[in-house]
Design an enzyme around this catalytic site. Structure first.
Site, PDB file in Angstrom:
ATOM      1  N   GLU A 264       0.733  -1.222  -0.129  1.00 12.57           N
ATOM      2  CA  GLU A 264       0.064  -0.123  -0.075  1.00 12.57           C
ATOM      3  C   GLU A 264       0.693   1.199  -0.139  1.00 12.57           C
ATOM      4  OE1 GLU A 264      -2.893  -0.174   3.188  1.00 12.57           O
ATOM      5  OE2 GLU A 264      -3.787  -1.958   2.467  1.00 12.57           O
ATOM      6  N   HIS A 283      -7.915   1.174   1.554  1.00 12.64           N
ATOM      7  CA  HIS A 283      -8.014   1.091   2.932  1.00 12.64           C
ATOM      8  C   HIS A 283      -8.878   2.256   3.640  1.00 12.64           C
ATOM      9  CE1 HIS A 283      -5.088  -0.701   5.925  1.00 12.64           C
ATOM     10  NE2 HIS A 283      -6.084  -0.406   6.718  1.00 12.64           N
TER      11      HIS A 283
END
Length: 308
Positions: A264, A283
């Protein structure tokens, strides 16, 4: 007056409450400036982070005078908890503060993916009428929800799901089979393999540790019920992303909602291109205006208490 360093975004009112009594450095971009982050860490009595700041290694060593680490969220895989505690640093997560946000994301994603009818706006507006193609969606009522992990968030998901008429089964390696939460919420305790095979929707609520890394590999994805939906709001690394993409393309699964990834921010991911009924989000399952207020307020309060 203590020095507090906040490395990622936090509700401004919570920041102001800390700044009223302490010397606060708040820079939501600090996480992306490693040299400056290390420099500021050396003078910090407390540090407040989200999930991107890695409180380990060089940063942990730089936090020589730090007494408390506030986590704006619940997952602690970005924090060397044992290393912090060995240095006398208290680690404080925002347990429970974003549970409703995550639970609503799970239920909304399940309904969207089962129905499969909410991506037709452009077609209808252009004069098309895909009524026949979109008439075979599925209802959530009467379906079986399988929860992998039955802590606070999993229990809240179960409560919402039961209110919608779902049957719920759950597996949690850390809970006894006779834990009262199962009976209180009308949830059946089952083994991992049974949950995977029996569920129309599977939602993951476990931390990323050695025993859960790669938990949903190609074999476990293949063992899921044909047409089932997989939702991951837990941590990247639990689901084999290419294997999931292959199952979607081959129509073995009915859909997936993935909010967390092994890397990420997610780099270009060609394996996800062209997958049907796939929802990817960055997220944010635990991020809503209300959840951010609760998380930020809770951490501000508890960090202030720890510094007294």
């Amino acid at each position: 007056m203590a020095r507090i360093v906040i490395t990622e975004f936090m509700d401004e009112r919570a920041v102001a409450s800390l700044a009223a009594a302490h010397d606060v450095l708040y820079d939501a971009r600090l996480v992306d400036d490693a040299p400056r982050l290390l420099q500021e860490a050396r003078g910090a009595d407390a540090i407040i982070v989200r999930n991107r700041t890695q409180v380990r290694g060089e940063l942990l060593a730089a936090l020589a005078r730090c007494r408390v680490v506030g986590r704006l969220g619940v997952g602690l895989d970005n924090i060397d908890v044992a290393g912090c505690e060995a240095r006398g640093m208290q680690v404080i997560p925002a347990t429970g503060a974003n549970a409703l946000s995550v639970a609503e994301y799970v239920i909304a994603s399940a309904m969207l993916l089962l129905r499969g009818a909410y991506v037709s706006t452009a077609e209808v507006a252009s004069g098309a009428w895909p009524r026949t193609a979109l008439s075979n969606g599925r209802e959530i009522g009467g379906k079986t929800l399988g929860l992998i992990g039955f802590g606070g968030i999993g229990q809240l998901v179960a409560k919402l799901a039961r209110a919608l008429g779902m049957d719920v089964c759950a597996f949690d390696a850390m809970m006894d089979d006779d834990h009262p939460a199962y009976a209180e919420l009308g949830v059946r305790c089952a083994g991992l393999d049974e949950v995977i095979k029996a569920s129309d929707v599977i939602s993951l609520h476990v931390p990323l540790v050695d025993s859960t890394r790669g938990l949903f590999d190609a074999a476990r994805i293949a063992a899921m019920k044909p047409g089932a939906v997989l939702i991951n709001t837990a941590r990247g690394g639990i689901v084999d992303e290419p294997a999931l993409a292959a199952a979607l393309r081959e129509r073995r699964l009915g859909g997936a909602a993935i909010d967390v990834f092994g890397t990420e921010p997610l780099p270009a991911a060609p394996h996800f291109q062209g997958c049907p009924n796939l929802l990817l989000t960055p997220h944010i399952a635990g991020l809503t205006a209300e959840a951010n207020d609760r998380v930020s307020s809770l951490i501000a309060q508890r960090v202030a208490e720890a510094l007294r």
